[in-house]
Scaffold this motif. Structure first.
Motif: not given
Length: 65
Positions: A36-53
């Motif tokens: 998702y082109k986020k910084a290494p210290w960034g946070l993931l949302s539940l929607q992003e993890v769901a879409a990734y998997y």
């Protein structure tokens, strides 16, 4: 015990979901952040993890450990 209780996913929750070692979970967390082109210290949302998997958010929130 539900694994995902908030809309933000942390490394520990991803490790429990994937049933892997802490270091492996951290590696996967970093891979998703890079996807998702986020910084290494960034946070993931539940929607992003769901879409990734390719899962629905409801499937993730209903997951119990």
């Amino acid at each position: 015990m539900k694994v995902f209780t908030t809309s933000v996913v942390f490394e520990k929750e991803l490790t429990l979901f994937l049933n892997c070692h802490r270091k492996t979970g951290k590696k996967y967390y970093q891979q998703i952040l890079a996807h998702y082109k986020k910084a290494p210290w960034g946070l993931l949302s539940l929607q992003e993890v769901a879409a990734y998997y390719h899962l629905s958010v409801d499937d993730l929130t209903s997951f119990e450990r």
